[in-house]
Design an enzyme around this catalytic site. Structure first.
Site, PDB file in Angstrom:
ATOM      1  N   ASP A  33      17.441  11.288 -27.045  1.00 33.92           N
ATOM      2  CA  ASP A  33      17.382  12.552 -26.334  1.00 33.92           C
ATOM      3  C   ASP A  33      18.935  12.566 -25.932  1.00 33.92           C
ATOM      4  OD1 ASP A  33      15.133  14.199 -24.362  1.00 33.92           O
ATOM      5  OD2 ASP A  33      17.401  14.646 -23.962  1.00 33.92           O
ATOM      6  N   THR A 100      20.125  23.266 -32.887  1.00 36.02           N
ATOM      7  CA  THR A 100      19.210  22.096 -32.227  1.00 36.02           C
ATOM      8  C   THR A 100      17.821  22.246 -33.285  1.00 36.02           C
ATOM      9  OG1 THR A 100      20.098  21.692 -30.160  1.00 36.02           O
ATOM     10  CG2 THR A 100      17.673  21.060 -30.549  1.00 36.02           C
ATOM     11  N   THR A 125       5.306  25.720 -32.057  1.00 34.44           N
ATOM     12  CA  THR A 125       4.755  26.435 -31.000  1.00 34.44           C
ATOM     13  C   THR A 125       3.866  27.655 -31.633  1.00 34.44           C
ATOM     14  OG1 THR A 125       5.093  28.318 -29.461  1.00 34.44           O
ATOM     15  CG2 THR A 125       6.789  27.410 -31.043  1.00 34.44           C
ATOM     16  N   ASP A 126       2.893  28.145 -30.829  1.00 35.92           N
ATOM     17  CA  ASP A 126       2.128  29.395 -31.188  1.00 35.92           C
ATOM     18  C   ASP A 126       3.133  30.697 -31.333  1.00 35.92           C
ATOM     19  OD1 ASP A 126       2.314  29.766 -28.585  1.00 35.92           O
ATOM     20  OD2 ASP A 126       0.279  30.206 -28.025  1.00 35.92           O
ATOM     21  N   GLU A 127       4.329  30.413 -30.606  1.00 38.22           N
ATOM     22  CA  GLU A 127       5.107  31.822 -30.682  1.00 38.22           C
ATOM     23  C   GLU A 127       5.585  32.186 -31.973  1.00 38.22           C
ATOM     24  OE1 GLU A 127       7.635  32.104 -27.195  1.00 38.22           O
ATOM     25  OE2 GLU A 127       6.452  30.723 -26.360  1.00 38.22           O
ATOM     26  N   TYR A 153      14.332  32.161 -29.953  1.00 41.48           N
ATOM     27  CA  TYR A 153      13.695  30.767 -29.879  1.00 41.48           C
ATOM     28  C   TYR A 153      12.654  30.801 -31.002  1.00 41.48           C
ATOM     29  CZ  TYR A 153      10.000  27.575 -28.143  1.00 41.48           C
ATOM     30  OH  TYR A 153       9.058  26.452 -28.208  1.00 41.48           O
ATOM     31  N   SER A 156      13.713  30.290 -34.373  1.00 41.00           N
ATOM     32  CA  SER A 156      14.361  28.910 -34.670  1.00 41.00           C
ATOM     33  C   SER A 156      13.166  28.119 -35.075  1.00 41.00           C
ATOM     34  CB  SER A 156      15.513  28.802 -33.552  1.00 41.00           C
ATOM     35  OG  SER A 156      14.652  28.339 -32.321  1.00 41.00           O
ATOM     36  N   LYS A 157      12.143  27.856 -34.089  1.00 47.85           N
ATOM     37  CA  LYS A 157      11.064  27.231 -34.380  1.00 47.85           C
ATOM     38  C   LYS A 157      10.471  27.485 -35.528  1.00 47.85           C
ATOM     39  CE  LYS A 157       9.602  24.472 -31.803  1.00 47.85           C
ATOM     40  NZ  LYS A 157      10.102  23.028 -31.515  1.00 47.85           N
ATOM     41  N   LYS A 192      10.813  27.826 -16.534  1.00 49.44           N
ATOM     42  CA  LYS A 192       9.275  28.465 -16.879  1.00 49.44           C
ATOM     43  C   LYS A 192       8.517  28.833 -15.615  1.00 49.44           C
ATOM     44  CE  LYS A 192      10.803  26.784 -20.863  1.00 49.44           C
ATOM     45  NZ  LYS A 192      10.722  25.450 -21.400  1.00 49.44           N
ATOM     46  N   GLY A 278      11.913  42.241 -25.770  1.00 50.31           N
ATOM     47  CA  GLY A 278      11.038  42.008 -26.911  1.00 50.31           C
ATOM     48  C   GLY A 278       9.982  40.999 -26.525  1.00 50.31           C
TER      49      GLY A 278
HETATM   50  P1  NAD Z   1      12.109  20.794 -22.431  1.00 53.40           P
HETATM   51  O1  NAD Z   1      12.944  22.084 -22.631  1.00 53.40           O
HETATM   52  O2  NAD Z   1      11.393  20.658 -21.317  1.00 53.40           O
HETATM   53  O3  NAD Z   1      12.832  19.562 -23.173  1.00 53.40           O
HETATM   54  C1  NAD Z   1      13.375  19.412 -24.197  1.00 53.40           C
HETATM   55  C2  NAD Z   1      13.983  18.347 -24.427  1.00 53.40           C
HETATM   56  O4  NAD Z   1      14.653  18.008 -25.539  1.00 53.40           O
HETATM   57  C3  NAD Z   1      15.114  17.606 -23.227  1.00 53.40           C
HETATM   58  O5  NAD Z   1      14.859  16.452 -22.753  1.00 53.40           O
HETATM   59  C4  NAD Z   1      16.467  17.858 -23.680  1.00 53.40           C
HETATM   60  O6  NAD Z   1      17.133  17.076 -23.256  1.00 53.40           O
HETATM   61  C5  NAD Z   1      16.195  17.343 -25.339  1.00 53.40           C
HETATM   62  N1  NAD Z   1      17.025  18.043 -26.388  1.00 53.40           N
HETATM   63  C6  NAD Z   1      17.533  19.468 -26.376  1.00 53.40           C
HETATM   64  N2  NAD Z   1      18.318  19.656 -27.422  1.00 53.40           N
HETATM   65  C7  NAD Z   1      18.638  18.267 -27.971  1.00 53.40           C
HETATM   66  C8  NAD Z   1      19.283  17.632 -28.949  1.00 53.40           C
HETATM   67  N3  NAD Z   1      20.113  18.607 -29.585  1.00 53.40           N
HETATM   68  N4  NAD Z   1      19.013  16.361 -29.316  1.00 53.40           N
HETATM   69  C9  NAD Z   1      18.439  15.568 -28.531  1.00 53.40           C
HETATM   70  N5  NAD Z   1      17.548  16.330 -27.746  1.00 53.40           N
HETATM   71  C10 NAD Z   1      17.669  17.547 -27.270  1.00 53.40           C
HETATM   72  O7  NAD Z   1      11.090  21.224 -23.812  1.00 53.40           O
HETATM   73  P2  NAD Z   1       9.385  20.997 -23.790  1.00 53.40           P
HETATM   74  O8  NAD Z   1       8.509  22.256 -22.843  1.00 53.40           O
HETATM   75  O9  NAD Z   1       9.081  19.941 -23.312  1.00 53.40           O
HETATM   76  O10 NAD Z   1       9.038  21.384 -25.179  1.00 53.40           O
HETATM   77  C11 NAD Z   1       8.939  20.129 -26.057  1.00 53.40           C
HETATM   78  C12 NAD Z   1       8.513  20.703 -27.633  1.00 53.40           C
HETATM   79  O11 NAD Z   1       7.270  21.558 -27.505  1.00 53.40           O
HETATM   80  C13 NAD Z   1       9.652  22.006 -27.943  1.00 53.40           C
HETATM   81  O12 NAD Z   1       9.668  21.555 -29.446  1.00 53.40           O
HETATM   82  C14 NAD Z   1       8.805  23.270 -27.784  1.00 53.40           C
HETATM   83  O13 NAD Z   1       9.331  24.125 -28.717  1.00 53.40           O
HETATM   84  C15 NAD Z   1       7.490  22.790 -28.021  1.00 53.40           C
HETATM   85  N6  NAD Z   1       6.549  23.715 -27.282  1.00 53.40           N
HETATM   86  C16 NAD Z   1       6.487  23.661 -25.894  1.00 53.40           C
HETATM   87  C17 NAD Z   1       5.481  24.533 -25.323  1.00 53.40           C
HETATM   88  C18 NAD Z   1       5.550  24.783 -23.831  1.00 53.40           C
HETATM   89  O14 NAD Z   1       4.773  25.401 -23.013  1.00 53.40           O
HETATM   90  N7  NAD Z   1       6.635  24.071 -23.012  1.00 53.40           N
HETATM   91  C19 NAD Z   1       4.421  24.870 -26.011  1.00 53.40           C
HETATM   92  C20 NAD Z   1       4.203  24.881 -27.149  1.00 53.40           C
HETATM   93  C21 NAD Z   1       5.267  23.978 -27.906  1.00 53.40           C
HETATM   94  P1  TYD Z   2       7.653  31.159 -19.812  1.00 55.99           P
HETATM   95  O1  TYD Z   2       7.130  30.129 -19.150  1.00 55.99           O
HETATM   96  O2  TYD Z   2       9.116  31.361 -20.131  1.00 55.99           O
HETATM   97  O3  TYD Z   2       6.896  30.810 -21.516  1.00 55.99           O
HETATM   98  P2  TYD Z   2       7.122  31.582 -22.883  1.00 55.99           P
HETATM   99  O4  TYD Z   2       7.890  32.862 -22.661  1.00 55.99           O
HETATM  100  O5  TYD Z   2       7.360  30.750 -23.898  1.00 55.99           O
HETATM  101  O6  TYD Z   2       5.646  32.356 -22.762  1.00 55.99           O
HETATM  102  O7  TYD Z   2       6.997  32.591 -19.606  1.00 55.99           O
HETATM  103  C1  TYD Z   2       5.573  32.636 -19.491  1.00 55.99           C
HETATM  104  C2  TYD Z   2       5.045  34.243 -19.254  1.00 55.99           C
HETATM  105  O8  TYD Z   2       5.795  34.361 -17.617  1.00 55.99           O
HETATM  106  C3  TYD Z   2       6.068  35.355 -20.039  1.00 55.99           C
HETATM  107  O9  TYD Z   2       5.117  36.354 -20.422  1.00 55.99           O
HETATM  108  C4  TYD Z   2       7.197  35.490 -19.354  1.00 55.99           C
HETATM  109  C5  TYD Z   2       6.510  35.331 -17.711  1.00 55.99           C
HETATM  110  N1  TYD Z   2       7.639  35.270 -16.752  1.00 55.99           N
HETATM  111  C6  TYD Z   2       7.768  35.884 -15.581  1.00 55.99           C
HETATM  112  O10 TYD Z   2       7.114  36.906 -15.349  1.00 55.99           O
HETATM  113  N2  TYD Z   2       8.912  35.756 -14.697  1.00 55.99           N
HETATM  114  C7  TYD Z   2       9.466  34.573 -15.010  1.00 55.99           C
HETATM  115  O11 TYD Z   2      10.474  34.355 -14.049  1.00 55.99           O
HETATM  116  C8  TYD Z   2       9.323  33.685 -16.132  1.00 55.99           C
HETATM  117  C9  TYD Z   2      10.277  32.545 -16.315  1.00 55.99           C
HETATM  118  C10 TYD Z   2       8.519  34.068 -16.798  1.00 55.99           C
END
Ligand code: NAD
Ligand code: TYD
Length: 340
Positions: A33, A100, A125-127, A153, A156-157, A192, A278
C-alpha cells in the site's frame, strides 16, 4: 498460499485481509500500500502481530519497487484492490486516477507475468457499465453489458479491466476480474455516502444529499464482497469476469433516512445540495453467474449490515477522528464549500 494484496490499508482491502487471515490460517498475506489519504495503518492494527502477515509500503505504479517486492515474496496470488476510488475526487483531479488505476494495474500485471503467479485478480466495479434508468427496474448489469463509463474514476477502472482482458488473450495469463456494487461496513473512508452521513449525523452536522437524492445504488456488506473474491481466486475460472451484488437497490435519500432513524436524529439535518456532474442514476447488479458457478450468496441483510456498521462507527470514534485530519477538512471544503 502466499497472497499479495494491494490497497490493504483501505476499506475493502483491509476487511479482506482481516477476513482472510481469520478464515485461511495456512495462507500468508503480503499487503502492498502506498498509504495515500485513503490508506490507514490503524485499519491493519488487528493483524500487525499475525505471523502470516507482512506489510510493504509502495506505489503500485512504481515498477522497480513492485518488482523488488515480487522478488522478495514470490506470491502465488495477486489481488489488486489499490485504486483511487472516489468519483468526486476524480471529477476535480483525474490525473492520479489514470496513473494508479491504469498504469498501476499494468505494472502489477507485468510483475505477475514475470514471476509466473498462479492467479492475478482485478477488483473492479459495476461503475464500468455506466448507469441504468430509474424507470426500468427490470434492467440489470450482466457480465455482457457493454462498458460505458461516466466519470474519470469509472473510465480509469474500465481501462484497467480492458488491460486485463488484453493480457488474458495476448499472454494467456490466469486472470479473473470481479465487478462489485457499492459496499459499506467498518473502516469505510468517510468521504463515501454511508460513513459520511453517519459521522455527520453523529456530530449533528448537515447531511449533504446530491440533487434530489433519488439516485439508486445496490448496497452490499463489505465482508460479502471479500468472501466472493476469496471464492473467485480459489475456485473461479481463469479468464472470467464475475459480477458481485445482492439485489439490494436503494435510493440515496432512503439510505440517509434509515441512518437518521437508527441514530435517533431528526430529518431536518438533511441538506439537498448541487448535484454531482455526470451523476450516474442507478446501478443494479445481476449476480446469477457467481451464484450458479461458485455458489456465492450474500450473507448479510442491509438492515443488519447497517446496524453493525453504525455500531462499529460508534465504538471506533478514534479511528475516524484520526482520519478527519487536515487533508480531509481541505477536501470537504473543496467538494462541499460551493455546494452548500
Ligand atoms: P479505498 O479508497 O478505501 O482504499 C484504497 C487503498 O489503495 C488505500 O489504502 C490507498 O492507500 C491504496 N492506494 C491508492 N493508490 C495506491 C497506489 N498508487 N499504490 C498502492 N496503494 C495505493 O478504496 P476501497 O473502497 O477499499 O476500494 C478498493 C477497490 O475496490 C478499488 O479498486 C475500487 O475501485 C473497488 N470497488 C470499490 C467499491 C466500493 O463500494 N468502495 C465497490 C466496487 C469496487
Ligand atoms: P459514493 O459513496 O461516492 O459512491 P459512488 O458514487 O461510487 O456510487 O456515493 C453514493 C451515492 O451517494 C451517489 O449517488 C452520490 C451520493 N452522495 C451524496 O448524495 N452525497 C454525498 O455527500 C456523497 C459522498 C455521495
Amino acid at each position: 498460499m502466499k497472497i499479495l494484496v494491494t490497497g490493504g490499508a483501505g476499506f475493502i482491502g483491509g476487511n479482506f485481509i482481516h477476513d482472510t487471515l481469520a478464515n485461511y490460517p495456512d495462507d500468508t498475506v503480503i499487503c502492498v500500500d502506498k498509504l495515500t489519504y485513503a490508506g490507514n495503518m490503524e485499519t491493519l492494527t488487528p493483524v500487525m502481530d499475525n505471523k502470516n502477515f507482512f506489510f510493504e509500503k509502495a506505489d503500485i505504479a512504481d515498477s522497480v519497487a513492485i518488482r523488488a517486492i515480487f522478488e522478495k515474496h514470490h506470491p502465488d496470488i495477486v489481488i489488486n484492490f489499490a485504486a483511487e476510488s472516489h468519483v468526486d475526487r476524480s471529477i476535480t483531479d483525474p490525473g492520479i486516477f489514470l496513473k494508479t488505476n491504469i498504469i498501476g494495474t499494468q505494472v502489477l500485471l507485468d510483475a505477475s507475468r514475470e514471476f509466473d503467479v498462479k492467479r492475478y485478480h482485478q477488483v473492479s466495479t459495476d461503475e464500468v457499465y455506466g448507469d441504468l434508468p430509474l424507470d426500468r427496474p427490470d434492467l440489470l448489469f450482466t457480465e455482457e453489458t457493454p462498458i460505458h463509463t461516466s466519470s474519470p474514476y469509472s473510465a480509469s477502472k474500465a481501462g484497467a479491466d480492458l488491460l486485463c482482458l488484453a493480457y488474458i488473450r495476448t499472454y494467456k495469463m490466469p486472470i479473473t476480474i470481479s465487478r462489485c456494487s457499492n459496499c459499506y461496513g467498518p473502516y469505510h473512508f468517510p468521504e463515501k455516502l454511508i460513513p459520511l452521513m453517519l459521522i455527520n449525523a453523529m456530530q449533528d452536522k448537515p447531511l449533504p444529499v446530491y440533487g434530489k437524492g433519488e439516485n439508486v445504488r445496490d448496497w452490499l456488506y463489505v465482508i460479502d464482497h471479500c468472501r466472493a473474491i476469496n471464492l473467485i481466486v480459489r475456485n473461479g475460472t481463469p479468464g472470467e469476469i464475475y459480477n458481485i451484488g445482492g439485489h439490494n437497490e436503494r435510493a440515496n435519500i432512503d439510505v440517509v433516512k434509515e441512518i437518521l432513524q437508527q441514530l435517533g436524529k431528526p430529518e431536518t439535518l438533511i441538506n439537498y445540495v448541487t448535484d454531482r456532474a455526470g451523476h450516474d442514476m442507478r446501478y443494479g447488479i445481476d449476480p446469477t453467474k457467481i451464484n450458479n458457478e461458485l455458489g456465492w450468496l450474500p450473507e448479510t441483510k442491509f438492515e443488519d449490515g447497517l446496524k453493525q456498521t453504525i455500531k462499529w462507527f460508534k465504538e471506533n470514534k478514534k479511528w475516524w477522528q484520526n482520519v478527519l485530519d487536515g487533508e480531509y477538512q481541505k477536501y470537504y471544503e473543496r467538494n462541499y464549500g460551493d455546494r452548500l
